[in-house]
Design an enzyme around this catalytic site. Structure first.
Site, PDB file in Angstrom:
ATOM      1  N   THR A 105      25.049 -58.827 -73.511  1.00 17.23           N
ATOM      2  CA  THR A 105      23.670 -58.824 -73.028  1.00 17.23           C
ATOM      3  C   THR A 105      22.735 -58.241 -74.085  1.00 17.23           C
ATOM      4  OG1 THR A 105      23.921 -56.648 -71.977  1.00 17.23           O
ATOM      5  CG2 THR A 105      24.429 -58.576 -70.638  1.00 17.23           C
TER       6      THR A 105
ATOM      7  N   TYR B  22      20.595 -65.437 -76.062  1.00 15.56           N
ATOM      8  CA  TYR B  22      21.130 -64.909 -74.803  1.00 15.56           C
ATOM      9  C   TYR B  22      20.804 -65.845 -73.650  1.00 15.56           C
ATOM     10  CZ  TYR B  22      21.552 -61.999 -70.638  1.00 15.56           C
ATOM     11  OH  TYR B  22      21.864 -61.525 -69.393  1.00 15.56           O
TER      12      TYR B  22
ATOM     13  N   ARG C 278       7.494 -57.830 -66.165  1.00 14.82           N
ATOM     14  CA  ARG C 278       8.813 -58.255 -65.725  1.00 14.82           C
ATOM     15  C   ARG C 278       8.956 -57.982 -64.231  1.00 14.82           C
ATOM     16  NH1 ARG C 278       8.208 -59.924 -70.085  1.00 14.82           N
ATOM     17  NH2 ARG C 278       9.600 -59.806 -71.924  1.00 14.82           N
TER      18      ARG C 278
END
Length: 378
Positions: free
Chosen positions: A88, A189, A257
């Protein structure tokens, strides 16, 4: 009905809590994890509280999803697989490309190859996907049309323009991104998470296995790694605050986010693994609320009762998105679950836990230097 659940990457932040949730419900749990030093320290048996938390609730196999032998051992008797194992970190993925593809895509391929060609008892696989597969996600034009902007241009961001644009359109308004949105990741990713999900959702039905995808937003909460500089801004900023160091806020601080608390993630994933109606489904797992970086910093200052100097630097990372917020309608309508923990509450609980932990060595500056050396940080 009692299940035997295999959780790959199960010694991590999400996996350990998920193992405890299944064990508490009477299910047998096996964990396969490579126990990387970036998360667990150099001697996991003594340095990893995450690993210790699995004592008595799961059988732990130290191994990797890139090894078929390790996967075969872990799959013995499993009826449900929750595939969390992955490298990650958006930024790191842009220069450790082979490692990310090998673990994320290669590991998923090996898992499916065994399920397709060897005797097993698996009936459902849940893949931990990511909001990163959406790239910039969904926006609305001034006249109400939905659009999916492409990657932001380096030249625009260098000039201080961090917003997203679609040629020929006016100012765009952020709207929640649902599961039918265009998938166009902007990082290695994100590409690997898209490929993991596509492999599971495509292959599993052809071999009699039920696939489910959970697209995690930005997961946070007690137990999150404070050692790993790629784990997220809550941990990074918390360490800087405790060290009394300045915080460099990238872009203009208005990038946002969807932060979702760990308890909500665990319950959503548990339901995705056990609810019959979830079979074949794809579910955003988020709070449905966008929180800016500036708001995150203010919330952390409040939670810790102290402040450090902040600098809105205009720095930016290639591959980062501007905004993303999840539409959680499917989570509510199919799984019957609505996230419960508001960010203002969750961040205080996170901070209370952080204050009980030792102050970790700061690897954040090293990670930034690695990106700057490769011209990925501007």
């Amino acid at each position: 009905m009692s299940e035997h659940v295999l959780i790959t990457g199960g010694a991590g932040f999400i996996g350990t809590r998920l193992a405890a949730r299944f064990a508490a419900d009477g299910h047998a749990v096996t964990v396969l994890d490579s126990l990387i030093a970036q998360v667990h320290g150099d001697d996991p048996a003594t340095t990893s509280p995450l690993l210790r938390s699995l004592d008595g609730i799961a059988d732990v196999i130290t191994g990797t999803v890139t090894s078929k032998d390790d996967l075969r051992q872990a799959l013995a008797g499993a009826t449900i697989v929750i595939h969390l194992a992955a490298e990650t970190g958006t930024g790191q993925s842009m220069y450790e490309i082979d490692r990310y593809v090998d673990a994320n895509v290669g590991g998923t391929a090996k898992l499916l190859d065994i399920l397709a060609n060897e005797e097993n008892s698996v009936r459902r696989v849940v893949i931990a996907s990511s909001r990163s597969i959406y790239g910039e996600g969904a926006y609305e034009t001034p006249d109400g049309r939905r659009v999916y902007p492409g990657h932001r241009a380096d030249s625009d961001m260098a000039a201080g323009d961090f917003d997203v644009h679609v040629p020929g359109e006016g100012a765009l308004r952020l709207i929640p991104t649902d599961e039918s949105a265009l998938v166009h990741p902007s990082s290695v990713y994100g590409i690997t998470k898209q490929m993991q999900e596509s492999l599971i959702m495509t292959v599993a039905p052809t071999i009699g296995v039920e696939p489910v995808s959970v697209r995690y937003q930005n997961v946070y909460g007690p137990g999150q790694s404070l050692k790993n500089p790629y784990t997220g801004i809550l941990s990074i900023f918390s360490t800087l605050i405790r060290q009394g160091k300045d915080i460099n806020i990238f872009e203009d601080g208005e990038e946002s986010r969807d932060f979702v608390y760990i308890d909500d993630v665990i319950e959503a994933t548990f339901l995705a693994a056990t609810v019959p109606a979830a079979a074949g489904g794809i579910f955003n797992v988020g709070s449905g609320v966008a929180t800016s970086v500036n708001e995150v910093v203010a919330a952390l200052f409040d939670a810790y009762g102290t402040e450090v100097p902040t600098h809105i630097s205009g720095n930016y990372r290639l591959g980062d998105i501007r905004h993303n917020v999840a539409d959680t309608t499917a989570l509510r309508e199919v799984l019957g679950f609505t996230p419960r923990v508001a960010f203002a509450v969750g961040v205080k609980q996170f901070a209370e836990w952080v204050l009980t932990e030792p102050i970790e060595a700061d690897g954040y500056e090293r990670s930034l230097k690695e990106m700057a050396d490769r011209k990925l940080l501007k």
